[in-house]
Design an enzyme around this catalytic site. Sequence first.
Site, short mmCIF file in Angstrom:
data_model
loop_
_atom_site.label_atom_id
_atom_site.label_comp_id
_atom_site.label_asym_id
_atom_site.label_seq_id
_atom_site.Cartn_x
_atom_site.Cartn_y
_atom_site.Cartn_z
CG ASP A 103 16.13 41.76 112.97
OD1 ASP A 103 15.52 41.21 113.85
OD2 ASP A 103 15.53 43.08 112.75
CD GLU A 106 5.36 30.13 115.59
OE1 GLU A 106 6.51 30.22 115.46
OE2 GLU A 106 4.58 30.81 116.16
CB THR A 160 15.28 31.56 110.06
OG1 THR A 160 15.29 32.94 110.22
CG2 THR A 160 16.04 30.72 111.21
CD GLU A 161 11.26 29.89 107.14
OE1 GLU A 161 11.65 30.02 107.88
OE2 GLU A 161 11.07 28.72 106.56
CG ASP A 219 7.50 37.76 117.96
OD1 ASP A 219 7.88 37.96 117.02
OD2 ASP A 219 6.95 36.65 118.54
CD GLU A 234 20.29 34.11 109.43
OE1 GLU A 234 19.85 33.00 110.09
OE2 GLU A 234 21.39 34.16 109.59
CD GLU A 239 13.52 27.36 114.61
OE1 GLU A 239 13.46 26.29 113.82
OE2 GLU A 239 13.62 28.39 114.25
CE LYS A 275 4.51 50.03 122.88
NZ LYS A 275 2.94 49.77 122.10
#
Length: 206
Positions: free
Chosen positions: A149, A64, A184-185, A113, A187, A39, A117
């Site tokens: 999303d 991460e 996920t958090e 993320d 989501e 992930e 732009k």
Amino acid sequence: MRLRKRKWMDPLLEEENDLLLHKEDLPSFFKDDKKYFLEIGFGKGGFLYQKALKDPNNEYVGIEVDRLVVAIALKTYLDSAPKNLHFILSDVNNLFEDFKPSFFEAIYLNFSDPWPKKRQHKRRLTYPTFLEKYETVLKNGGKIYFKTDNEGLFIDSIKYFQNSKFIIETIDEDYMLKDDDIATEYETKFRAEGKKIYRLIARKDD
Ligand SMILES: C[S@@+](CC[C@H](N)C(=O)[O-])C[C@H]1O[C@@H](n2cnc3c(N)ncnc32)[C@H](O)[C@@H]1O
């Protein structure tokens, strides 16, 4: 990147433990007789923790870049983490050279993320330069699971995948959670706000 700091972060990130892997550990970490799932951008780590618990015979590796969220994930899961869960604190761009070619079973990109732009698009984790790297490290038939999303990111990502060597298997424009799905958090938060969730699955051609 803006550095967010808490007093307890550094000792936790610097102390040796079985959950946090370091770049220098990677050459001896990967074993040919095991299967690995990746992930990228695991945030607070709940998705990967649940995946590892549900599937103890396979290895789950998360990358991460944000020190604070990795520290939070460590704080949350250090005492309960199964042995097949591994977190790495790094920008994924610094790790591709440490991965074996054609090695991972799947890559999860959960709520990456959106970088809206145009000048930021190259940082998107679905951007063509990333897809080329994923193609190298995934096994033939290996899959990318991408959820977001963000409609703009999703529409652009479909184009990135269409122009890549990946085969798009599924496009969902309003994905509903199934029984064995792990939210996920981000989501969980977006679903509670009533937001639509988009999902794409793509496969590396065998
Ligand atoms: C919006 S958050 C989503 C977190 C989690 N996947 C979730 O769904 O709850 C996206 C995460 O991706 C991480 N990220 C972005 N680019 C990255 C990169 N190049 N390497 C590693 N992590 C990255 C960010 O630091 C951030 O924590």
